[in-house]
Motif scaffolding. Structure first.
Motif, mmCIF file in Angstrom:
data_model
loop_
_atom_site.group_PDB
_atom_site.id
_atom_site.type_symbol
_atom_site.label_atom_id
_atom_site.label_comp_id
_atom_site.label_asym_id
_atom_site.label_seq_id
_atom_site.Cartn_x
_atom_site.Cartn_y
_atom_site.Cartn_z
ATOM 1 N N ASP A 1 6.119 -11.206 2.511
ATOM 2 C CA ASP A 1 5.077 -10.527 2.961
ATOM 3 C C ASP A 1 3.952 -9.803 2.538
ATOM 4 O OD1 ASP A 1 6.846 -9.773 4.446
ATOM 5 O OD2 ASP A 1 8.390 -8.076 4.660
ATOM 6 N N LEU A 2 3.796 -10.149 1.166
ATOM 7 C CA LEU A 2 2.122 -9.848 0.572
ATOM 8 C C LEU A 2 1.710 -10.942 1.327
ATOM 9 C CD1 LEU A 2 3.388 -8.136 -2.895
ATOM 10 C CD2 LEU A 2 2.642 -6.956 -0.965
ATOM 11 N N ALA B 1 9.142 0.487 -5.572
ATOM 12 C CA ALA B 1 9.521 0.004 -7.034
ATOM 13 C C ALA B 1 9.929 1.482 -7.436
ATOM 14 C CB ALA B 1 8.676 -0.791 -7.825
ATOM 15 N N LEU B 2 8.789 2.781 -6.837
ATOM 16 C CA LEU B 2 9.120 4.095 -7.510
ATOM 17 C C LEU B 2 9.896 4.715 -6.641
ATOM 18 C CD1 LEU B 2 4.877 5.053 -7.219
ATOM 19 C CD2 LEU B 2 7.121 4.829 -9.171
ATOM 20 N N SER C 1 7.942 4.552 1.565
ATOM 21 C CA SER C 1 6.893 6.104 1.527
ATOM 22 C C SER C 1 6.619 6.706 0.721
ATOM 23 C CB SER C 1 7.942 7.162 1.563
ATOM 24 O OG SER C 1 9.080 7.413 1.487
ATOM 25 N N ARG C 2 5.822 7.513 0.221
ATOM 26 C CA ARG C 2 5.647 8.099 -1.367
ATOM 27 C C ARG C 2 6.730 9.432 -1.051
ATOM 28 N NH1 ARG C 2 -1.270 7.633 -0.774
ATOM 29 N NH2 ARG C 2 -1.297 4.665 -0.879
ATOM 30 N N ALA C 3 7.284 9.553 -0.716
ATOM 31 C CA ALA C 3 8.503 11.018 -1.008
ATOM 32 C C ALA C 3 9.324 10.871 -2.049
ATOM 33 C CB ALA C 3 9.317 10.773 0.804
ATOM 34 N N SER D 1 0.457 -1.785 -2.814
ATOM 35 C CA SER D 1 0.372 -0.752 -2.602
ATOM 36 C C SER D 1 1.859 -0.687 -1.482
ATOM 37 C CB SER D 1 -0.443 0.497 -1.765
ATOM 38 O OG SER D 1 -0.174 1.794 -1.372
ATOM 39 N N ASP D 2 2.281 -0.647 -1.404
ATOM 40 C CA ASP D 2 3.813 -0.513 -0.588
ATOM 41 C C ASP D 2 4.427 -0.744 -1.624
ATOM 42 O OD1 ASP D 2 2.329 0.055 2.225
ATOM 43 O OD2 ASP D 2 2.649 -2.257 2.221
ATOM 44 N N ILE D 3 4.741 -2.448 -1.973
ATOM 45 C CA ILE D 3 5.314 -2.469 -3.129
ATOM 46 C C ILE D 3 6.026 -1.290 -4.018
ATOM 47 C CG2 ILE D 3 5.969 -5.121 -4.623
ATOM 48 C CD1 ILE D 3 6.531 -4.708 -1.823
#
Length: 448
Positions: free
Chosen positions: A273-274, A288-289, A345-347, A282-284
């Protein structure tokens, strides 16, 4: 605040909690432990953070938010911890550098915390983001050049770790040669390993010397910005804010890079995909986070009064550990979807929440994103050299850190450098690997 003769053990019938956030078994499968505890106890469970040291592990997403937002009931001030107020915890416990009180923003509440946090924010805002990105890419190039012809590398020992060490020593205005020692000391502290107290003392001693040097000769670096800030920090406050940045930032940045690389390399479709432009680094990072945040368990908060919370009776002075990775996997957050395959997402709670959320999130993300982008541009055919399930992790109650990340790739000569990132080599040096140039204290004095 009331005290008790000895710390009351969280758990049923006063029994010692069987689950421990330490040792090889925990390091091998922390997610399995979080799932078992959630199934048995619900959103909050009794655990041990070291042999004989009890705590509550907050596993629920909403419960972590509740604890982080209510600083009146759940304080960051370790002086509420009955294990220290009663003298039950030995003064030489390796837990104390991570959990004990210190005059740092991580261990203060109310106006004192706001004042220290403002000082740190003011200093971090002065970092030149674009220059930091270019310096990171250039240092990544220099490290990659050192092993590009080998066809194999350890992306922790020869990429993520030295890159983070270079970044932090430069932002602190320390010589590059001090980076590895600083990183080693920080690792001992965040692992709550034997020698943590001595490591913490050595870190603070080196930072005290740095502060003294900056008083005599200010420079363009974080210690100088803190010294000249509007909040008027004392010498002890200066040293402990810098120590907090080292302990919370240096290890976390290394592990953010390492964990993200391990995550994407174990999932070739993400690399595809990258490469196809369907996602970004940034999505990856956000994926991972969710799955493997560099800080799995944030320690800690302490109950300031007796309270029933999430169905459990919490007593004054009890310690609550925030299971950031466990809360990220809370099924209630994913609405029936598999928490092992989160969306970008960043939630997530990898940076914490509430007044004590990580103040250095943006610089850490910038360094990690720049480093990973450069690595995948330079070495696009990376593959894990071992099965992902056999990767070894350090046995830390707090951080999620790989010991090594071995990879294979087609050996290749160093390609021509990108003139927008690194200067061309001097005539006659095309075949020599570039080395990170030593800094003259301030990191942005580099010719980039």
């Amino acid at each position: 605040m009331s005290t008790v003769p000895s710390p009351p053990p969280p758990g049923r019938s006063g029994q010692m909690p069987p689950a421990g956030l330490f040792g090889a078994a925990f390091a091998e499968d922390p997610h399995g432990l979080y799932a078992r505890l959630r199934a048995e106890w619900g959103p909050i469970a009794p655990v041990r953070v070291a042999p004989g040291v009890r705590a509550w592990l907050v596993l629920g997403y909403q419960e972590v938010l509740a604890v982080t937002r209510d600083v009146e009931l759940f304080s960051s001030d370790a002086r509420h911890w009955h294990a220290t107020t009663t003298g039950w915890l030995p003064r030489d416990s390796p837990l104390l550098p991570m959990l004990g009180w210190r005059p740092a923003l991580t261990r203060q509440d109310g106006p004192a915390h706001l004042r220290l946090r403002q000082a740190v924010f003011d200093a971090l805002r002065r970092i030149d983001q674009q220059r930091l990105r270019r310096v990171t890419a250039r240092d990544a190039d220099a490290l990659i050049d050192g092993w590009l012809r080998d066809g194999k590398a350890d992306l922790i020992g020869r990429f993520a770790r030295p890159l983070s060490a270079l970044t932090f020593t430069r932002l602190l205005g320390m010589p590059d040669r001090d980076g590895e020692r600083l990183h080693s000391l920080a690792g001992t502290v965040v692992d709550s390993a034997p020698g943590a107290l001595a490591a913490d003392q050595e870190i603070r001693a080196s930072l005290l010397r740095l502060v003294a040097a900056r008083r005599a000769a200010p420079a363009e670096d974080i210690p100088s910005w803190l010294l000249n800030g509007r909040t008027g920090l004392s010498e002890a406050e200066l040293v402990h804010q810098l120590a907090a940045l080292v302990l919370n930032g240096l290890e976390s940045t290394t592990n953010l890079i390492g964990n993200t690389l391990a995550y994407v390399l174990a999932r070739p479709h993400l690399l595809a995909d990258l490469a196809a432009g369907r996602s970004t680094v940034s999505d990856i990072l956000d994926l991972a986070l969710w799955a493997e945040p560099p800080l799995h368990n944030a320690g800690a908060r302490w109950a300031t009064s007796d309270v029933t919370f999430a169905g459990q009776w919490i007593q004054t002075g009890d310690m609550l550990v925030l299971a950031l990775a466990g809360a990220n996997a809370d099924p209630a957050v994913h609405h029936g979807a598999d928490p092992r395959t989160p969306t970008a997402s960043r939630a997530h709670l990898a940076w914490g929440a509430g007044p004590h959320a990580c103040p250095a999130r943006d610089p850490a993300l910038l360094v990690a994103e720049s480093a990973i982008e450069r690595l995948l541009q330079r070495v696009p055919a990376l593959t894990l050299a071992v099965d992902a399930t056999t990767l070894a992790w350090r046995p830390s109650p707090w951080t999620r850190a790989l010991t090594t990340l071995p990879v294979h790739f087609p050996p290749a000569p160093r390609p021509e450098p990108d003139p927008d990132v690194t200067p061309p080599p001097a005539r006659g040096t095309q075949d020599a690997p570039r080395k990170p140039r030593a800094t003259n204290w301030a990191w942005w004095n580099l010719d980039v």
